[in-house]
Design an enzyme around this catalytic site. Structure first.
Site, PDB file in Angstrom:
ATOM      1  N   SER B  17       0.677  -1.049  -0.189  1.00 47.14           N
ATOM      2  CA  SER B  17      -0.041   0.063  -0.016  1.00 47.14           C
ATOM      3  C   SER B  17       0.727   1.278   0.151  1.00 47.14           C
ATOM      4  O   SER B  17       0.730   2.407  -0.884  1.00 47.14           O
ATOM      5  CB  SER B  17      -0.768   0.191   1.263  1.00 47.14           C
ATOM      6  N   HIS B  43      -3.068   6.473   3.381  1.00 41.53           N
ATOM      7  CA  HIS B  43      -3.441   4.852   3.715  1.00 41.53           C
ATOM      8  C   HIS B  43      -4.736   4.911   4.652  1.00 41.53           C
ATOM      9  O   HIS B  43      -5.367   4.031   4.316  1.00 41.53           O
ATOM     10  CB  HIS B  43      -2.082   4.410   4.498  1.00 41.53           C
TER      11      HIS B  43
END
Lengths: 210, 210
Positions: B17, B43
């Site tokens: 990510s 995130h």
């Protein structure tokens, strides 16, 4: 600078915020209770993308409101979402809020089986054998395991709030859960989170009584 | 559709990510530990606006990391933020997480004085008389009262995370707190939230040890 800030009573702040959101939606509208959910997601994030990404299966929001009013419980995959759901309204409705993520035996089982804690939590939800709304705010693996459990006939939630946030498997897990044959509310795409999962629950809880 | 989803280990999901976020920032970069904070806010929200709205006073993130490493405690204005902060890392560092919002005496005092619970909570924070990071994820009135208490010499936090979200007084309260003479991390504008306040704390906690 301090005296430039207008004094607004806390009760009025929410009302005025909702008026601003409605205005900035420029006439876009949804039937209730969907509209309340859209507005609350924007209220909680200040992000108007939720006006575009929220997907509701047919009558999903009304199904959720009615399930909560009948005392359905909520299972969520994060302590943050659990702590954000209005417990007073849940008690009034007769339901409980469950989050199994911090249970030591969940961590142990996940480690032993090489799966995620969130996946084990969905199995714990299935074992409850009571009317449930599943509210996922973090883990795409929760949605994936939930999909499998539904296919296996082991759980049949009243409603799924599929709102994990992120960049890996999140989009795919949301698309998958929308094919499970269960009513859903899903912010399509990458966005979501514990705050969004909790606020969708609260928007439905507030329809029931306030 | 299920077999289109790639199996990624939980530990690897975060790494991947962060790589996606870095790539989609198209070469934009910040010095550490600011960069970690920017990436973690994205995130946690999948919202790249945080690359533009996050404001750091000089060395603010490093000041926060060092304060936490020395055992500074965190006071926050929501139970959601409190539950999102990594308690294990806090314990390792020697600090505590406080949220006074649900204390019955806070509600009673706020009602009696006609102010918000969040304002009373900032006074409770001042009474702690220990090194503190104040992390506001919800109430602009918390920032306004905090500003007053700083001016009155009653509190001097190590760092202020000013991340309320919303449409009424939020923008103004953030601009105000940035003039208080205390190191700050503030997502300027309407955006923020308990999730953002918690994730900024965690980003700093993770700098200290992991």
């Amino acid at each position: 600078m301090l005296n430039e800030i207008e004094i607004v009573k806390p009760m009025d702040i929410e009302k005025r915020s909702m008026a601003i959101i409605t205005e900035e939606l420029h006439g876009r509208t949804w039937p209730e209770p969907e509209f309340s959910i859209v507005k609350r997601c924007i209220h909680t994030s200040a992000d108007f993308d939720y006006a575009d990404n929220l997907c509701f299966s047919e009558h999903a929001a009304q199904i959720g409101v009615e399930a909560l009013n009948r005392g359905a419980s909520i299972v969520t995959d994060t302590q943050m979402a659990a702590s954000g759901i209005n417990k007073k309204r849940m008690r009034e409705c007769g339901g409980e809020v469950y989050c199994f993520m911090s249970d030591p035996d969940v961590a142990a089982e996940a480690k032993e089986r090489g799966c995620t804690r969130a996946a084990v939590c969905m199995e714990r939800a299935a074992a409850l054998q009571k009317p449930l709304i599943i509210a996922v705010g973090n883990a795409p693996t929760a949605l994936i395991r939930l999909y499998e459990l539904i296919q296996e006939g082991k759980i049949k939630p009243e409603l799924i709030i599929g709102a994990p946030v992120g960049f890996v498997n999140v989009v795919e897990a949301k698309e998958l859960i929308m094919t499970a044959g269960i009513p859903y509310i899903v912010p399509r795409g990458r966005k979501g989170g514990s705050n969004i999962a909790a606020t969708i629950c609260n928007a439905m809880l507030y329809q029931g009584g306030r």
